[in-house]
Design an enzyme around this catalytic site. Sequence first.
Site, PDB file in Angstrom:
ATOM      1  N   ASP A 102    -112.259 -21.814  14.580  1.00 14.65           N
ATOM      2  CA  ASP A 102    -111.316 -22.658  13.850  1.00 14.65           C
ATOM      3  C   ASP A 102    -110.394 -21.808  12.986  1.00 14.65           C
ATOM      4  O   ASP A 102    -109.189 -22.072  12.891  1.00 14.65           O
ATOM      5  CB  ASP A 102    -112.093 -23.655  12.995  1.00 14.65           C
ATOM      6  CG  ASP A 102    -111.187 -24.530  12.148  1.00 14.65           C
ATOM      7  OD1 ASP A 102    -110.487 -25.377  12.722  1.00 14.65           O
ATOM      8  OD2 ASP A 102    -111.178 -24.358  10.914  1.00 14.65           O
TER       9      ASP A 102
ATOM     10  N   GLU B  43    -112.813 -24.215  20.293  1.00 13.38           N
ATOM     11  CA  GLU B  43    -112.770 -23.332  19.127  1.00 13.38           C
ATOM     12  C   GLU B  43    -113.822 -22.235  19.238  1.00 13.38           C
ATOM     13  O   GLU B  43    -113.569 -21.073  18.880  1.00 13.38           O
ATOM     14  CB  GLU B  43    -112.976 -24.146  17.854  1.00 13.38           C
ATOM     15  CG  GLU B  43    -111.809 -25.059  17.525  1.00 13.38           C
ATOM     16  CD  GLU B  43    -112.065 -25.957  16.327  1.00 13.38           C
ATOM     17  OE1 GLU B  43    -111.085 -26.461  15.756  1.00 13.38           O
ATOM     18  OE2 GLU B  43    -113.241 -26.147  15.945  1.00 13.38           O
TER      19      GLU B  43
END
Length: 228
Positions: free
Chosen positions: A49, A121
């Site tokens: 992320d 991610e």
Amino acid sequence: MKVAADLSAFMDRLGHRFTTPEHLVRALTHSSLGSATRPDNQRLEFLGDRVLGLSMAEALFHADGRASEGQLAPRFNALVRKETCAAVARDIDLGAVLKLGRSEMMSGGRRKDALLGDAMEAVIAAVYLDAGFEVARALVLRLWAARIQSVDNDARDPKTALQEWAQARGLPPPRYETLGRDGPDHAPQFRIAVVLASGETEEAQAGSKRNAEQAAAKALLERLERGA
């Protein structure tokens, strides 16, 4: 480690051959299958992320030197939100190699935005650990290239835009009605109608009420802007 054929094919779709394939295996392992001897992808999701965020923030910063923070923020949010990550994951058929526990597999986990977005991610983090930030950033910019080009449209929240359209014409806010819910519990489909006080209406269907409302608002807004 010896790389299975499906993982090798996924590396080709991803555009990165792993020096340490264990990073990729972990990135694709959902918590429903994780154990003390088989780490899941939650920590990698956390790292990925941040890699995605920095890559995208830098790209947007340099792409438009005149954009204000207020203009950059919604573009950034549109590019890094879970639904976008899930869409990129679908582009490279990540769901086909996602490692799930039986319960998640039976409930359609390979199609869920949340699982696909998290895994995307985690895969970014795996590339970062395998080859460094420059390689991970280049991968992100390549996979997101078309979305970066169209981000102004994606960043425009349809429900907000439709409400602003209505208010500018002295109309009350649009009304959203649930017309029905179809499909099994693990993969529901919601049918939503958006209605303006002036009588215009559109319908849409999606896997969540929020997405169906956004889709209906977008369809109506596009029709109104065309003057249809």
